[in-house]
Each structure stands twice: as C-alpha cells, then as structure tokens.
Design an enzyme around this catalytic site. Structure first.
Site, PDB file in Angstrom:
ATOM      1  CB  SER A   4      -0.872  -0.058   1.237  1.00 27.45           C
ATOM      2  OG  SER A   4      -1.522   1.540   1.823  1.00 27.45           O
ATOM      3  CD1 TRP A  30      -2.350   1.363  -5.363  1.00 30.60           C
ATOM      4  CD2 TRP A  30      -2.390   2.981  -4.227  1.00 30.60           C
ATOM      5  NE1 TRP A  30      -3.366   1.989  -5.700  1.00 30.60           N
ATOM      6  CE2 TRP A  30      -3.580   3.282  -5.244  1.00 30.60           C
ATOM      7  CE3 TRP A  30      -1.997   3.953  -3.093  1.00 30.60           C
ATOM      8  CZ2 TRP A  30      -4.166   4.155  -5.102  1.00 30.60           C
ATOM      9  CZ3 TRP A  30      -3.189   4.956  -3.209  1.00 30.60           C
ATOM     10  CH2 TRP A  30      -3.988   5.303  -3.791  1.00 30.60           C
ATOM     11  CG  HIS A  31      -0.258   5.824  -0.399  1.00 26.50           C
ATOM     12  ND1 HIS A  31      -0.405   4.713  -0.075  1.00 26.50           N
ATOM     13  CD2 HIS A  31      -0.798   7.114  -0.206  1.00 26.50           C
ATOM     14  CE1 HIS A  31      -1.534   4.546   0.632  1.00 26.50           C
ATOM     15  NE2 HIS A  31      -2.004   6.430   0.337  1.00 26.50           N
ATOM     16  N   GLY A  32       3.440   5.938  -3.965  1.00 25.25           N
ATOM     17  CA  GLY A  32       4.189   6.568  -4.305  1.00 25.25           C
ATOM     18  C   GLY A  32       5.282   5.685  -4.974  1.00 25.25           C
ATOM     19  CG  PHE A  72      -0.780   8.364  -4.961  1.00 27.15           C
ATOM     20  CD1 PHE A  72       0.734   8.806  -4.294  1.00 27.15           C
ATOM     21  CD2 PHE A  72      -1.603   9.332  -3.553  1.00 27.15           C
ATOM     22  CE1 PHE A  72       1.323   9.927  -3.584  1.00 27.15           C
ATOM     23  CE2 PHE A  72      -1.066  10.364  -2.852  1.00 27.15           C
ATOM     24  CZ  PHE A  72       0.599  10.417  -2.753  1.00 27.15           C
TER      25      PHE A  72
END
Lengths: 473, 320
Positions: free
Chosen positions: A320, A323-325, A473
């Site tokens: 996760s 996933w954000h960056g 994102f």
C-alpha cells in the site's frame, strides 16, 4: 481537468444539462458517460487515453474469456493482473527501480549508470488500474457476471467523478447501478449539493491554505530549527492531506448522487480514532478494503496463525505504501503504520488505556500524534529530509516560539483552528444532536443558508489553487 | 394551472434549487461590492498589461518597488510633453540580466531621446540567486492567463479571492488598524495612500535582509557594465537613490554594505548622470515606499533636476 478549475465547472454544467436527455437509453447513456469521461481525462494529456483504453480492454476481454473458457479462468486472471501491474510497473515504478539499481551498482564500485526512462506518470493510474483489476478478480471469484457491452464496461472504468482519485468503486457495486437510469431524487440532489459544497470548501479553503505554510516549510533551503514549528507544520499537513483527499471524494460522491449513483464513503473522520485499527477503518476506506479483500485475504490473512497474520499485514501495508508513490519514504510511512498496528495487536494498549479515566481522550491523542509522526515520511521530499524533520520535532530544547509567529501571521492557523473545531464536533457527537435531525422549515432554511454561505466562501476565500495531492498516485 | 403551481412550489421548496439560487445571489452581491476594490485598472489586468509592454517607450523608469510606487509617468509627462513614459518598476526587483535586457527592449526603435531613469536601492543590489521577484512572476504568466486577465479583467476580478482580513476590514473599516488605497495606473505607477504610517515592520524585515546578505559587488559590476552598454547605444541613463524615511535610510547606509559615494562615482564613470534627491525629505507610509502625494512631489523634483541639468549643460557648452 481538475475539479477546482473553471473549465471543470463549465464541463459539469454542460454535462448535467445533457444528462436528463442522455440517461434514458442504456447505450446512449453509457456512450455519453464514456465520451464525457474521456474528455475529462484527456484534458490533462490526450495520450493518457491510450493507457486507460489499453488497461480497460485487457480486463474487458479477460472477463469475457473467463466466462467462455471457464476451465482456464486462472490463466486469464493472471494475464489480466500481469497487464495491469505491468503497466503500473512501467509508468510508475520503472524509474524508481532504475534509481535503486544505480545505487546498488555504485555500492559495488560500478560507475556505469542506467539512464532514467523518459516517462510521464499518467494522472490517477493507480486508481483506475485497481478499479479495473477488481472487475476481473470479481469475475474470477464468481461474484460478478462480466458485461458484454464494451460501453457499459468503460462507463464503469472511466466514470469521471471518481476516475483519478477515487473512491475506488468495485465493479460489483457500480456496474449494476449503471444499468439503471433513475433520476436523482430530492434527497440525493440535496445530499449531493452538501457533499460538493463542503468538498470544495475542504479543498480550496482549508487544504490549499494549509498547503502554503506546509510547502514553505518543506521547500525552505534550510529547515527551521524549532520543534514547536515542526509539530505545528505536521499537524497542518495532517489536516491538509485529509481535507484535500476527502474533499475530492466528497465532490466525486456528490456528482455521483446528482447522476443518481451512489459511491461508497471513503473517510469517516479518521483523526478521532482511538486505535490504529479504527484509523484504517476510517481512512481511505475504499483502498483499505481493496487491499484487505484482494491482497491480505488472498495471502491468507490471519488464517494460518497470529504470526502469519502480522506478516501478511506488513506485506499488505508495504505494498500500500508503494502504491502511494515510488519512493522509500512512502514505504517507510507504511512501515511505521505496520509497526503501530502490530504493536497494537500484541499489546492491546488502546483497550487497556480506554479503561482509565479520560482514556478515550488519551487514546485519540496518542493515535493522532503517532499518525502525525508517520506523516513526516509521507510528506518529506526525501528520506533524509524526513529524518531531519523528525530530529527537530524531538529536539525539545529547540522550541523557538518566535518561528511559530511566522505561521500565526498567515491564515493557516485560523484555518487549522476551524478544522480542529469541526473535528471536535464529531468527536463529541454534536453532529448527532436532536436539532440536526429536525425537519422543520426553519431548519431547512438554516441548512440552505449554511450551504449557500459555504459556496460563497469557496469562491471568495479560496487559497491559490493547487492540484489534489492524490492525483500523483 | 396545477402544473404551474407545482413548478412554483418546486422552485421554492426544493432545497437544492433554493440553495443554489441563494448562493448565486450572495456571490453576485459579494462580487459587485467587493470590500477590497482598488482604483484604476484591475490589479491582474495591470500586471498582464505590464508583462506585455514591448517597443513602446521613450522614457523607462526602472527599479524595485520604491520606483514602482514612487514615480508617476503621467506627472512626468507635464515636464516632457509628447514622450511615452512607462514605470517599469517591480516589487523585489533586482538588476538581473533578464530584467536589464527587458528594459532595453521597451524602447520604440524609431523613438528619439531614449532615456532610462534608474532608482538604485541597496536592496536591489543584494546577491539574489535565481530568477525571483515580481518581474519573473509576471513573466512566467502563461499566454492564456494574460489573455484572460487583459480581456476578461472585470469577470476575473469579480471572482478573485479575498483574504479573511481584507473581507472583514473592508466590510467593517473601523476594525482595521490601517486603511490602504491603491490606484493601478496604465502607465505602470501604483499610487498608494495608507493611513496611519507604520514603519516598524519594514525596518525589521530590511534588517533581516541585510543580516542575510549585502549589496553585491558582482551585481554592481554587471549593472555598471549595462549602463555603459546603454550609453553606448545612445540611451541617456539617469540614476537616483529613491527616498524613504530617515530610519530606513540610516539602516541601509549602515547595514546594507552599499557605498553610495563609490557607486555614484562608478555610475558617472560609466556615462550615467546621477541626480541627487534628498533621501529623507518625502513621506513614506511604511518605512520604505512613498505616499502617493509624496511620489508626485518626488516626480516633480526629479524632472526639475533633470531639466536643470540639461540647462546647465547647455550653458556650459555655450560658454565653451
């Protein structure tokens, strides 16, 4: 195009003028939605359309193939996941991988450097890729019947209100809604207006005002050496990102309601949580549940015992973070939350603390403070900067209140007090007071006045506009 | 009939419709009676026009915000009739290559008696890294933004945001500590009238600026070189020290590292003409910038001194 732009407001007006006429027949409605959504998305860069179309076609055909060749469902699922994750890897993670490979090469004394790829990151790629993947996974699990109509599928995948920053809506929730064409009822219109008005207020008045102070602090050539200043800045960032992101999803949900569709709630006042478990049930709910259902449970969840429960939770959280960056500081942010969750599961500290007098307040304060600390990793431009900021935040000998005065000079502190005050209303349950449920004419007129005043403030008290944080994102 | 009544009922009782209408009315009231209205051009229109000036001037007034607020081209025209005079001052301007080049481009190639009047403040000679200041902000404006600000200025101004303080102070003037009126003139001057005076903040800020950096010898060398270049292209160059309050003058002479005498010597050596104006004889409202009536006085005095200079020069020529 961005919600907080004049061009979007014109676009939305034109869309809703045409909507009552276009929504009546299935194909017309879906084509209208696809065209509007593609205009909305292509406004950033028309080349992005090829990517969303490519990603969509993979899953559309994978869904059909799973139905037709049911013996090879897993193969089609794997192909779909490879296609989606592959495009994410290329567009989002390739340069991160190259940078890390170069770093490793330099550790071994290799001077050769792999050149970075000249790739632009398409807006919202992580959102629609996940939404698209949920379609094939749900079809694979037999929870959804694939649609045969390509426009129906793309109307789901590209639906403009929630396309670039969520909420991530599951195919099994949205595809059936798109088959209907009910006009929005009075309650939906009113709720939609409330969500849009307060969503814009959160973004253009609160988040953008706080953003100026936060950006100045992180963008300074030399970091201010004041622990009080950095705590204040990080509390500002906590509310900036919350208002920015939840503002976007509120607007998306409001627009959905005006179209007659319901998108799931994405935030439930996360900063009044008394534990991290609760925080993650209140923060970015659509993403958290996506990861829970498609990653954590697929890994086995806690079925194989407590240790595996922790390991699977860490894996899910770290993915996760990624996933954000594509950067280490996002992974560190996720690691901090994984640590909080593990520590909470093992020690059960919130439950113990809650038993003490004032325990609920202590738990809320502790969870908020620890969340603020983790946000440092999220906001910092580099991992090194994050460590520097944390060093200052915990250097209590460097209070330097004079620096804090710089912040008090601008609107950011007023806005922060306003948003904290609003959170306290929810914390103490005043939003559920009896008068708020009154259906009297006076209450109705009062509500109208409040929402009209909110729209007025969105126009005249807005800060210089900036893009929504979650677009990256 | 019933249908009509239903429609009327809808208009009144539908919360969404009623609220949108109310919001529209409030926005119209607020936009048309903005409490922070200025005089002259709309601010954004003023900056958009200024960004678009090119090959249009005979006389250019250049420097930082003390020039921007301190010299009125319209007043100057009374002394130099027929001349096209523009105030090309910008907030936080410094004599960077980009700014100096642009000053040269403002002249009409077919014009005569091209003249630059430079207001030299110690702050405009500080070492500044990068292209910062209002000049660069304005230059970075996109074509679309400039077009919108120039041709739809009224509409854009209508929806321009307010700050909390300007909204409250504009609506309830008695609550405000000070009152400021700005006039954005098409010739580039921003006339400011602020009451009462308050100089402490400027003194504090400028002290910080000069503690952080000093007038830079490389900047001065570059500017002197530019002046030589202009003079070589037959452009008359005048310089002066924009006046301010006595406290600021004292602070700048003591802290900025600016050697006024040495600078004047080099300025004149490069072919420029230094005009002496009393540095503390005018009224500054904030410790740095001049009040509008004082700016007119300064403009008058500067013009008279330039005319005197030429009278003296022609007398000297006759005597020779």
């Amino acid at each position: 195009m961005q919600f907080n732009s004049l061009v979007f407001i014109l676009f939305a007006i034109l869309f809703f003028i045409g909507w009552p006429l276009m929504r009546r027949h299935n194909n017309v409605r879906w084509i209208y939605l696809v065209i509007a959504s593609f205009i909305f998305y292509g406004w950033w860069d028309w080349r992005f359309l090829f990517l969303i179309a490519g990603s969509g076609f993979i899953d559309y055909f994978a869904g059909l193939a799973m139905e037709k060749y049911s013996g090879r469902r897993k193969t089609w699922l794997i192909l779909s996941i490879i296609g989606n994750v592959g495009s994410l890897c290329i567009f989002k993670y390739l340069n991160f991988g190259i940078a890390n490979a170069n770093w490793i090469l330099s550790l071994f004394g290799q001077e050769m450097q792999i050149p970075a790829a000249n790739i632009i990151l398409p807006v919202g790629i992580s959102f629609y890729t996940f939404q698209s993947m949920s379609y094939t996974i749900d079809v694979y699990r037999g929870q959804l019947k694939p649609t045969r109509n390509v426009f129906h599928f793309f109307a789901y995948l590209a639906l403009f209100p929630q396309l670039v920053a969520g909420p991530i809506v599951r195919a099994r929730d949205l595809l059936p809604q798109l088959e209907e064409a009910k006009p929005a009822d009075e309650l939906q219109r009113w709720d939609g207006l409330n969500l849009i008005a307060f969503g814009f207020f959160k973004k253009v008045v609160i988040a953008d005002t706080l953003a100026r102070a936060v950006n100045d602090a992180f963008g300074a050539k030399a970091l201010e050496v004041s622990c009080a200043y950095w705590w204040l800045i990080m509390v500002m960032f906590a509310f900036q990102i919350y208002c920015d992101f939840s503002g976007y999803t509120d607007i998306a949900r409001g627009l959905g309601k005006w179209m007659g569709y319901e998108f799931p709630i994405n935030f439930r006042n996360p900063y009044i949580s008394t534990s991290f478990r609760e925080f993650w049930q209140r923060w970015h709910i659509s993403l958290s549940t996506w990861f829970r259902d498609y990653v954590y449970i697929s890994l086995g969840g806690s079925r194989k015992g407590r240790l595996w429960g922790h390991i699977n939770m860490w894996i899910t959280m770290l993915i996760s973070g990624l996933w954000h960056g594509a950067a280490w500081h996002f992974i560190m942010w996720a690691a901090a939350h994984s640590f909080y969750l593990s520590a909470e599961r093992i020690t059960k500290w919130p439950e113990r603390l809650m038993k003490l007098p004032g325990g609920r307040h202590l738990c809320t304060l502790a969870v908020f403070a620890l969340t603020v600390i983790a946000w440092v990793f999220f906001r910092a431009q580099t991992f090194v900067q994050a460590l520097s900021v944390l060093g200052i935040m915990f250097n209590f000998s460097a209070i330097n209140a004079g620096v804090v005065g710089k912040l008090i000079d601008n609107n950011a502190v007023n806005v922060l007090l306003l948003v904290i005050g609003t959170q306290l209303i929810f914390y103490f349950g005043l939003d559920k007071a009896e008068w708020t449920r009154s259906k009297s004419t006076a209450k109705s007129i009062f509500d109208s006045a409040v929402v009209a005043a909110t729209l007025l403030m969105c126009v005249y008290l807005r800060a210089p506009s900036s893009t929504f944080i979650y677009f990256q994102f | 009939m019933g249908n009509k009544t239903d429609k009327l009922k809808f208009l009144f009782f539908d919360r969404t419709f009623r609220t949108l209408v109310l919001a529209g009315i409030l926005i119209i009231i607020m936009g048309s009676s903005r409490p922070d209205n200025n005089h002259g051009l709309y601010p954004n229109e003023y900056w958009a026009r200024k960004a678009g000036w090119d090959k249009c001037a005979d006389i250019v007034l250049a420097g930082d915000s003390r020039v921007l607020c301190g010299l009125s081209p319209e007043q100057m025209q009374k002394y130099f009739p027929g001349k096209r005079i523009y105030n090309y001052g910008f907030g936080s301007a410094w004599f960077s290559k980009g700014y100096v080049d642009k000053i040269g481009e403002l002249f009409d190639p077919n014009g005569q008696d091209k003249t630059i009047i430079l207001g030299i403040t110690p702050h405009s000679l500080l070492k500044i890294e990068g292209d910062t200041g209002n000049f660069y902000e304005i230059r970075s404006m996109t074509y679309r933004d400039r077009f919108m600000q120039m041709h739809f200025a009224g509409l854009m101004r209508f929806f321009d945001p307010l700050t909390f303080s300007s909204a409250i102070h504009g609506t309830f003037p008695s609550l405000a500590e000070s009152h400021t009126e700005r006039t954005f003139c098409p010739d580039g001057w921003i006339a400011v009238h602020k009451v009462p005076d308050s100089i402490k903040k400027s003194l504090r800020n400028y002290k910080l600026y000069y503690e952080a950096g000093q007038a830079d010898s490389n900047n001065i060398d570059d500017l002197i070189e530019d002046i030589e270049g202009w003079v070589g292209r037959d452009i008359k160059v005048y310089g002066f020290l924009p006046p301010t309050c006595s406290e600021m003058y004292k602070l700048e002479m003591e802290m900025s590292g600016f050697d006024e005498k040495d600078f004047i010597r080099r300025f004149e050596g490069a072919g420029g003409v230094w005009i002496y104006v009393d540095p503390v004889a005018y009224h500054s409202f904030d410790g740095s910038h001049l009040q509008d009536d004082s700016a007119i006085e300064l403009t008058n005095d500067l013009c008279k001194k330039i005319i005197e200079y030429w009278a003296m020069k022609s007398e000297t020529k006759e005597l020779q």
